[in-house]
Design a protein around this motif. Sequence first.
Motif, PDB file in Angstrom:
ATOM      1  N   LEU A   1       0.751  -0.998  -0.064  1.00 21.72           N
ATOM      2  CA  LEU A   1       0.030  -0.041  -0.063  1.00 21.72           C
ATOM      3  C   LEU A   1       1.087   1.191  -0.109  1.00 21.72           C
ATOM      4  O   LEU A   1       0.611   2.359  -0.648  1.00 21.72           O
ATOM      5  CB  LEU A   1      -1.013  -0.076   1.243  1.00 21.72           C
ATOM      6  CG  LEU A   1      -1.868   1.200   1.301  1.00 21.72           C
ATOM      7  CD1 LEU A   1      -2.782   1.281   0.343  1.00 21.72           C
ATOM      8  CD2 LEU A   1      -2.379   1.410   2.726  1.00 21.72           C
TER       9      LEU A   1
ATOM     10  N   LYS B   1      -3.920   7.030   1.441  1.00 22.32           N
ATOM     11  CA  LYS B   1      -3.628   5.761   0.782  1.00 22.32           C
ATOM     12  C   LYS B   1      -4.915   4.796   0.969  1.00 22.32           C
ATOM     13  O   LYS B   1      -5.400   3.922   0.169  1.00 22.32           O
ATOM     14  CB  LYS B   1      -2.383   5.117   1.111  1.00 22.32           C
ATOM     15  CG  LYS B   1      -1.324   5.896   0.519  1.00 22.32           C
ATOM     16  CD  LYS B   1      -0.750   5.730  -0.884  1.00 22.32           C
ATOM     17  CE  LYS B   1       0.416   6.141  -1.388  1.00 22.32           C
ATOM     18  NZ  LYS B   1       0.985   5.692  -2.980  1.00 22.32           N
ATOM     19  N   LYS B   2      -5.217   4.679   2.258  1.00 23.26           N
ATOM     20  CA  LYS B   2      -6.153   3.772   2.696  1.00 23.26           C
ATOM     21  C   LYS B   2      -7.629   4.316   1.898  1.00 23.26           C
ATOM     22  O   LYS B   2      -8.174   3.350   1.503  1.00 23.26           O
ATOM     23  CB  LYS B   2      -6.527   3.924   4.070  1.00 23.26           C
ATOM     24  CG  LYS B   2      -5.856   3.153   5.233  1.00 23.26           C
ATOM     25  CD  LYS B   2      -6.295   3.186   6.324  1.00 23.26           C
ATOM     26  CE  LYS B   2      -7.147   4.322   6.811  1.00 23.26           C
ATOM     27  NZ  LYS B   2      -7.668   4.296   8.265  1.00 23.26           N
TER      28      LYS B   2
ATOM     29  N   TYR C   1      -7.294   3.536  -1.760  1.00 29.49           N
ATOM     30  CA  TYR C   1      -6.980   2.116  -2.138  1.00 29.49           C
ATOM     31  C   TYR C   1      -8.473   1.308  -2.172  1.00 29.49           C
ATOM     32  O   TYR C   1      -8.541   0.521  -2.901  1.00 29.49           O
ATOM     33  CB  TYR C   1      -6.333   1.685  -1.056  1.00 29.49           C
ATOM     34  CG  TYR C   1      -6.035   0.146  -1.565  1.00 29.49           C
ATOM     35  CD1 TYR C   1      -5.089  -0.267  -2.583  1.00 29.49           C
ATOM     36  CD2 TYR C   1      -6.608  -1.005  -1.047  1.00 29.49           C
ATOM     37  CE1 TYR C   1      -4.530  -1.592  -2.725  1.00 29.49           C
ATOM     38  CE2 TYR C   1      -6.300  -2.352  -1.371  1.00 29.49           C
ATOM     39  CZ  TYR C   1      -5.216  -2.508  -2.144  1.00 29.49           C
ATOM     40  OH  TYR C   1      -5.124  -3.798  -2.621  1.00 29.49           O
TER      41      TYR C   1
END
Length: 122
Positions: A93, A116-117, A120
Amino acid sequence: MRKKYIAIYNANGGIFGEIGYFLGKIFKNKHCELCDITHILAWKKKSWKEFEKLLGCDLQVLHLNDQSSTMKKITNNKTPCILVKKENSYEILITYQDLASCGSSVSKFIKLFNSKKENYFV
């Protein structure tokens, strides 16, 4: 299903791993971008401890020698990094380049991790 994240240091754990990392940092100019974010010398940063308490998701932190064989195949020569577990597999990630962009700042890491979380799982 709650997502699981695994942070992998670019260092071995245990007393010999810690000593090896310390000596490499001093004499061979080696470092771990994730270590720089989470620690000051051998102690966790207060801001990192606060982040861990307030995280709201499952984040496990491992040393190189603590990884499963499946993780090692994915992270080989790519540590430090942050993995995300997807069903029975893992994906990177956050790369070591991403971590380097944070300098040693926990607050920059938190912004990066949250971004990023969110991106994603869109």
